[in-house]
Design an enzyme around this catalytic site. Structure first.
Site, PDB file in Angstrom:
ATOM      1  N   ASN A  48       0.836  -1.205   0.000  1.00  0.00           N
ATOM      2  CA  ASN A  48       0.000   0.000   0.000  1.00  0.00           C
ATOM      3  C   ASN A  48       0.871   1.255   0.000  1.00  0.00           C
ATOM      4  OD1 ASN A  48      -2.484  -1.285  -0.131  1.00  0.00           O
ATOM      5  ND2 ASN A  48      -2.769  -1.320   2.078  1.00  0.00           N
ATOM      6  N   ALA A  69       3.207   6.068   3.478  1.00  0.00           N
ATOM      7  CA  ALA A  69       3.145   5.076   4.550  1.00  0.00           C
ATOM      8  C   ALA A  69       1.748   4.489   4.637  1.00  0.00           C
ATOM      9  CB  ALA A  69       3.537   5.714   5.883  1.00  0.00           C
ATOM     10  N   ASP A  70       1.675   3.302   5.190  1.00  0.00           N
ATOM     11  CA  ASP A  70       0.394   2.657   5.473  1.00  0.00           C
ATOM     12  C   ASP A  70       0.526   1.939   6.806  1.00  0.00           C
ATOM     13  OD1 ASP A  70      -2.307   1.843   4.791  1.00  0.00           O
ATOM     14  OD2 ASP A  70      -1.479  -0.169   4.542  1.00  0.00           O
ATOM     15  N   THR A  71      -0.369   2.256   7.736  1.00  0.00           N
ATOM     16  CA  THR A  71      -0.322   1.668   9.072  1.00  0.00           C
ATOM     17  C   THR A  71      -1.533   0.778   9.275  1.00  0.00           C
ATOM     18  OG1 THR A  71       0.847   3.602   9.933  1.00  0.00           O
ATOM     19  CG2 THR A  71      -0.218   2.182  11.551  1.00  0.00           C
ATOM     20  N   GLY A 106       4.092   0.202   6.828  1.00  0.00           N
ATOM     21  CA  GLY A 106       4.912   0.083   5.638  1.00  0.00           C
ATOM     22  C   GLY A 106       5.280   1.489   5.191  1.00  0.00           C
TER      23      GLY A 106
END
Length: 192
Positions: A48, A69-71, A106
């Site tokens: 992502n 970013a992807d949390t 990420g």
């Protein structure tokens, strides 16, 4: 002071970057995030982030570093994203109450034709929450736009008993890892 393009509308990520002296141009990505199973959570978060980073770099270029970013929150065999509504937020918080879960972010950075992507994981233990505490917290509205239905940097801090790992990762952007990624790409995140 370094400038970056942030491929996110997250006010938390913006605040973290500004906190360390980075000038930020916010440019949310037009990218449909994928979801998946807990077994592939790191892969989902990184993919992502890469997708958001590439979408913004394609539109803006990468002469200035593009950061995405992807949390996600993982408990048992499930990935918990943002709750759809207050009832979903209550259900998530009930599930997290008194238990440990993992927050995975990420991160992707694209700069001058090069791209790096990594992930960071932090273990978070919630204290046992009463039904009333959960209802009152959800009523604040804070949980509704956050993975796992809480924000550790806000009122959600009162839910957390302990963390093992990077605090900023739980907020949404592991700054130390990002700093190392910038160095690897030959960029000075805190310089000009």
């Amino acid at each position: 002071m370094m400038q970056v393009v942030l491929a996110s509308a997250s006010p938390r990520r913006l605040a973290l970057l500004e906190q360390v002296g980075v000038r930020v141009q916010v440019c949310p990505a037009d990218f449909a995030e994928a979801d998946g199973k807990a077994a592939e959570a790191r892969h989902v978060a990184v993919n992502n982030a890469r997708g958001k980073c590439r979408a913004v770099a394609a539109a803006q270029g990468d002469a200035v570093p593009v950061v995405a970013a992807d949390t996600i929150v993982v408990i048992d065999e499930d990935i918990l994203g943002n709750p759809a509504d207050a009832a979903a937020a209550e259900a998530m918080l009930n599930r997290l109450s008194g238990r440990s879960h993992t927050v995975i972010t990420g991160v992707a950075v694209r700069y001058r034709g090069r791209e790096l992507y990594k992930d960071c994981a932090t273990s978070v233990l919630f204290r046992r929450l009463s039904a009333q505490e959960i209802r009152e917290y959800v009523a604040t509205g804070e949980p509704l736009d956050k993975a796992g239905a809480y924000g550790i940097q806000g009122r959600g801090a009162l839910l957390v008993e302990k963390i093992d790992g990077c605090y900023n990762n739980v907020v949404g952007l592991p700054l130390t890892m990002l700093y190392e990624m910038f160095k690897e790409l030959g960029a000075d995140m805190t310089g000009d």
